[in-house]
Write a protein that holds these residues in place. Structure first.
Motif, short mmCIF file in Angstrom:
data_model
loop_
_atom_site.label_atom_id
_atom_site.label_comp_id
_atom_site.label_asym_id
_atom_site.label_seq_id
_atom_site.Cartn_x
_atom_site.Cartn_y
_atom_site.Cartn_z
N ARG A 102 0.85 -1.19 0.00
CA ARG A 102 0.00 0.00 0.00
C ARG A 102 0.89 1.25 0.00
N TYR A 103 0.37 2.27 -0.68
CA TYR A 103 1.14 3.49 -0.88
C TYR A 103 0.57 4.61 -0.01
N TYR A 104 1.45 5.34 0.67
CA TYR A 104 1.02 6.43 1.52
C TYR A 104 1.81 7.69 1.20
N TRP A 105 1.11 8.83 1.26
CA TRP A 105 1.73 10.13 1.00
C TRP A 105 1.44 11.08 2.15
N GLY A 106 2.41 11.96 2.41
CA GLY A 106 2.17 13.04 3.34
C GLY A 106 1.52 14.21 2.62
N GLN A 107 1.25 15.26 3.38
CA GLN A 107 0.55 16.42 2.82
C GLN A 107 1.51 17.40 2.15
N GLY A 108 2.79 17.23 2.39
CA GLY A 108 3.79 18.08 1.77
C GLY A 108 4.24 19.22 2.67
N THR A 109 5.48 19.65 2.46
CA THR A 109 6.02 20.79 3.20
C THR A 109 6.79 21.66 2.20
N GLN A 110 6.57 22.95 2.28
CA GLN A 110 7.16 23.88 1.31
C GLN A 110 8.60 24.20 1.68
N VAL A 111 9.47 24.10 0.69
CA VAL A 111 10.86 24.54 0.82
C VAL A 111 11.10 25.63 -0.22
N THR A 112 11.54 26.79 0.25
CA THR A 112 11.82 27.91 -0.63
C THR A 112 13.26 28.35 -0.41
N VAL A 113 14.03 28.35 -1.49
CA VAL A 113 15.43 28.75 -1.43
C VAL A 113 15.60 30.06 -2.18
N SER A 114 16.04 31.08 -1.48
CA SER A 114 16.23 32.39 -2.10
C SER A 114 17.66 32.51 -2.61
N SER A 115 17.77 33.09 -3.79
CA SER A 115 19.11 33.22 -4.41
C SER A 115 19.72 34.58 -4.12
#
Length: 115
Positions: A102-115
């Protein structure tokens, strides 16, 4: 049923580091695979790193040498250590676990990298 909750995302400058965590509500000891995926705006979801059968580790070419995936079975947690971050690493990062077929996924977390 396994619930996955990611944490550790945020805003970081290029060259910095973040560690993502994925806490599972159930045991991941018998997981066939644990992985991190990411999806940038307008792009398809892509595999970042995976541990297969507890020992075989693979990384995408774009993160090889900079990211490290690990798992702590005692804490039912999967980690993604991200170093030397680049602007192109900006995305929503998802935890993915395969247990008993069975496959499970999380809800996600945002990663933002500023240049």
């Amino acid at each position: 049923q396994v619930q996955l909750v990611e944490s550790g995302g945020g805003l970081v400058q290029a060259g910095g580091s973040l560690r993502l965590s994925c806490a599972a509500s159930g045991s991941i000891f018998s997981a066939n695979a644990v992985a991190w995926y990411r999806q940038a705006p307008g792009k398809q979801r892509e595999l970042v790193a995976v541990i297969i059968s507890g020992s075989e580790v693979h990384y995408s070419d774009s993160v090889k040498g900079r990211f490290t995936i690990s798992r702590d079975n005692a804490k039912n947690t999967v980690y993604l250590q991200m170093d030397s971050l680049k602007a192109e690493d900006t995305a929503v990062y998802y935890c993915h676990i395969v247990v008993g077929g069975r496959y499970y996924w999380g809800q996600g977390t945002q990663v933002t990298v500023s240049s």
